[in-house]
Scaffold this active site. Structure first.
Site, PDB file in Angstrom:
ATOM      1  N   ASN A  79       0.873  -1.185   0.000  1.00 37.93           N
ATOM      2  CA  ASN A  79       0.000   0.000   0.000  1.00 37.93           C
ATOM      3  C   ASN A  79       0.905   1.229   0.000  1.00 37.93           C
ATOM      4  O   ASN A  79       1.525   1.533   1.009  1.00 37.93           O
ATOM      5  CB  ASN A  79      -0.886  -0.042   1.257  1.00 37.93           C
ATOM      6  CG  ASN A  79      -1.659   1.246   1.458  1.00 37.93           C
ATOM      7  OD1 ASN A  79      -1.813   2.042   0.536  1.00 37.93           O
ATOM      8  ND2 ASN A  79      -2.151   1.468   2.678  1.00 37.93           N
ATOM      9  N   LYS A 121       0.074   4.232  -0.145  1.00 39.39           N
ATOM     10  CA  LYS A 121      -0.591   5.394   0.489  1.00 39.39           C
ATOM     11  C   LYS A 121      -0.458   6.630  -0.405  1.00 39.39           C
ATOM     12  O   LYS A 121      -0.538   6.526  -1.618  1.00 39.39           O
ATOM     13  CB  LYS A 121      -0.007   5.634   1.884  1.00 39.39           C
ATOM     14  CG  LYS A 121       0.043   4.368   2.737  1.00 39.39           C
ATOM     15  CD  LYS A 121       0.203   4.673   4.187  1.00 39.39           C
ATOM     16  CE  LYS A 121       0.433   3.381   4.952  1.00 39.39           C
ATOM     17  NZ  LYS A 121       0.080   3.473   6.342  1.00 39.39           N
ATOM     18  N   HIS A 149      -9.509   0.746   4.670  1.00 36.78           N
ATOM     19  CA  HIS A 149      -8.241   0.900   5.403  1.00 36.78           C
ATOM     20  C   HIS A 149      -8.485   1.790   6.616  1.00 36.78           C
ATOM     21  O   HIS A 149      -9.297   2.719   6.573  1.00 36.78           O
ATOM     22  CB  HIS A 149      -7.193   1.523   4.471  1.00 36.78           C
ATOM     23  CG  HIS A 149      -5.819   1.514   5.053  1.00 36.78           C
ATOM     24  ND1 HIS A 149      -5.399   2.454   5.973  1.00 36.78           N
ATOM     25  CD2 HIS A 149      -4.774   0.670   4.868  1.00 36.78           C
ATOM     26  CE1 HIS A 149      -4.146   2.180   6.319  1.00 36.78           C
ATOM     27  NE2 HIS A 149      -3.745   1.103   5.668  1.00 36.78           N
ATOM     28  N   GLU A 191      -6.938   4.186   7.827  1.00 37.31           N
ATOM     29  CA  GLU A 191      -6.767   5.630   7.594  1.00 37.31           C
ATOM     30  C   GLU A 191      -8.009   6.218   6.939  1.00 37.31           C
ATOM     31  O   GLU A 191      -8.345   7.378   7.169  1.00 37.31           O
ATOM     32  CB  GLU A 191      -5.497   5.872   6.745  1.00 37.31           C
ATOM     33  CG  GLU A 191      -4.243   5.668   7.588  1.00 37.31           C
ATOM     34  CD  GLU A 191      -3.031   5.183   6.816  1.00 37.31           C
ATOM     35  OE1 GLU A 191      -2.995   5.296   5.579  1.00 37.31           O
ATOM     36  OE2 GLU A 191      -2.091   4.671   7.470  1.00 37.31           O
ATOM     37  N   GLU A 233      -5.525  -5.515  10.328  1.00 34.40           N
ATOM     38  CA  GLU A 233      -4.494  -4.512  10.581  1.00 34.40           C
ATOM     39  C   GLU A 233      -4.786  -3.790  11.895  1.00 34.40           C
ATOM     40  O   GLU A 233      -5.609  -2.860  11.923  1.00 34.40           O
ATOM     41  CB  GLU A 233      -4.474  -3.483   9.456  1.00 34.40           C
ATOM     42  CG  GLU A 233      -4.204  -4.059   8.091  1.00 34.40           C
ATOM     43  CD  GLU A 233      -3.636  -3.005   7.147  1.00 34.40           C
ATOM     44  OE1 GLU A 233      -2.510  -3.158   6.726  1.00 34.40           O
ATOM     45  OE2 GLU A 233      -4.333  -2.016   6.889  1.00 34.40           O
ATOM     46  N   GLY A 284       2.209   1.851  10.721  1.00 35.63           N
ATOM     47  CA  GLY A 284       3.121   2.994  10.596  1.00 35.63           C
ATOM     48  C   GLY A 284       3.798   3.375  11.901  1.00 35.63           C
ATOM     49  O   GLY A 284       4.402   4.443  12.002  1.00 35.63           O
ATOM     50  N   SER A 320       3.275  -2.574  10.303  1.00 32.61           N
ATOM     51  CA  SER A 320       4.732  -2.567  10.475  1.00 32.61           C
ATOM     52  C   SER A 320       5.394  -3.899  10.107  1.00 32.61           C
ATOM     53  O   SER A 320       6.305  -4.345  10.791  1.00 32.61           O
ATOM     54  CB  SER A 320       5.087  -2.149  11.912  1.00 32.61           C
ATOM     55  OG  SER A 320       4.635  -0.832  12.151  1.00 32.61           O
TER      56      SER A 320
HETATM   57  C1  PEP Z   1      -0.767  -0.149   5.825  1.00 29.77           C
HETATM   58  O1  PEP Z   1      -0.666   0.929   5.293  1.00 29.77           O
HETATM   59  O2  PEP Z   1      -1.728  -0.872   5.574  1.00 29.77           O
HETATM   60  C2  PEP Z   1       0.285  -0.586   6.749  1.00 29.77           C
HETATM   61  C3  PEP Z   1       0.166  -1.752   7.318  1.00 29.77           C
HETATM   62  O3  PEP Z   1       1.335   0.287   6.953  1.00 29.77           O
HETATM   63  P1  PEP Z   1       2.741  -0.080   7.669  1.00 29.77           P
HETATM   64  O4  PEP Z   1       3.240  -1.335   7.050  1.00 29.77           O
HETATM   65  O5  PEP Z   1       3.617   1.101   7.380  1.00 29.77           O
HETATM   66  O6  PEP Z   1       2.464  -0.239   9.135  1.00 29.77           O
END
Ligand code: PEP
Length: 258
Positions: A9, A11, A95, A97, A167, A173, A213
């Site tokens: 992703n 973003k 997601h 976000e 997630e 992040g 992460s």
């Molecule tokens: C994501 O954007 O779905 C995500 C898991 O980000 P990160 O790997 O940076 O934690």
């Protein structure tokens, strides 16, 4: 057999030039990987060029969002037929976000997942608890509600292509990953829920990805868990070296799980 999925992703990072360069770098490194479904999800404006760059490669392309109507007066939105017309195959839906900053709810997730499936795109439906919910011991209830809400009204045949991504919001992040056992506990609960909502056979066929992460140094332990079928990756997908490392580790680990 569930083929592992490694999805990046991107973003709101990478302009068109940077996105095409990154796609090309990844393509060059993973051309011989044939036991992992590899997906990249660039920003909307990059999608056309990235789809062209990855055409006929073993890397598929997804969007990070979509709208459920086919067309109309919906300023700023992008429809599924539009995404399909340029070669997209997946869409990340719900997601955290988007839930946190753009008002996405289980109801809008439900409509978008339905529209994706009806329109022939594969939804990657994201669920996950925030830190306060985990600390209050509510993780399983929260995720259960999100999965049930997102899939409300769908029958077993309808969800054949569905991918779910667990997630935990506190791990996205932040550099703080759920331990493999913490992730496995939730993945296994989601599979049990799918089994109750549909059937064991259906539950056994649906890929459930972990996100939060994920890095080259934690992917192996996560992927060793019985119900983790891949990863949705943010930060570590923005550099070809780390994303490719994760793909190679996954590929080397197994050629599919029962
Ligand atoms: C994501 O954007 O779905 C995500 C898991 O980000 P990160 O790997 O940076 O934690």
């Amino acid at each position: 057999m569930r083929i592992p999925v490694i999805a990046g992703n991107w973003k709101m990072y990478k302009d068109v030039r940077e996105a095409v360069e990154l796609a090309n770098d990844i393509k060059r490194e993973v051309y011989n990987v044939d036991n992992v479904e590899i997906v990249v999800c660039p920003p909307f404006v990059d999608l056309g060029d990235v789809c062209e760059m990855l055409d006929e490669s073993n890397i598929l392309v997804g969007a990070q969002n979509c709208y459920w109507e086919k067309e109309g007066a919906f300023t700023g939105e992008v429809s599924i037929p539009m995404l399909k017309s340029i070669g997209c195959k997946y869409v990340v839906i719900g997601h955290s976000e988007r839930r946190q900053f753009f008002g996405e709810t289980d109801e809008t997730v439900n409509k978008k997942v339905a529209a994706c499936i009806n329109g022939g795109l594969i939804p990657i439906m994201c669920v996950g608890e925030v830190l306060a919910e985990r600390e209050a011991g509510k993780t399983l209830d929260v995720v259960k509600k999100q999965v049930s809400g997102g899939l409300k009204g769908f029958n077993e045949t309808f969800i054949s292509t569905l991918i779910i991504a667990y997630e935990p919001v506190w791990a996205i992040g932040t550099g703080r990953t759920a331990t493999p056992l913490q992730a496995q506990e939730v993945h296994s609960m989601i599979r049990d829920l799918l089994s109750k909502l549909y059937s064991k056979a259906k539950a056994d066929s649906i890929r459930i990805l972990y996100g939060g992460s994920v890095k080259p140094d934690n992917i192996v332990d996560l992927m060793k868990q019985g119900d983790i079928d891949g990863a949705l990756i943010g930060g570590a997908s923005l550099k070809s070296a780390s994303f490719v490392d994760i793909i190679r580790s996954t590929s080397g680990l197994r050629s599919g799980k029962k």
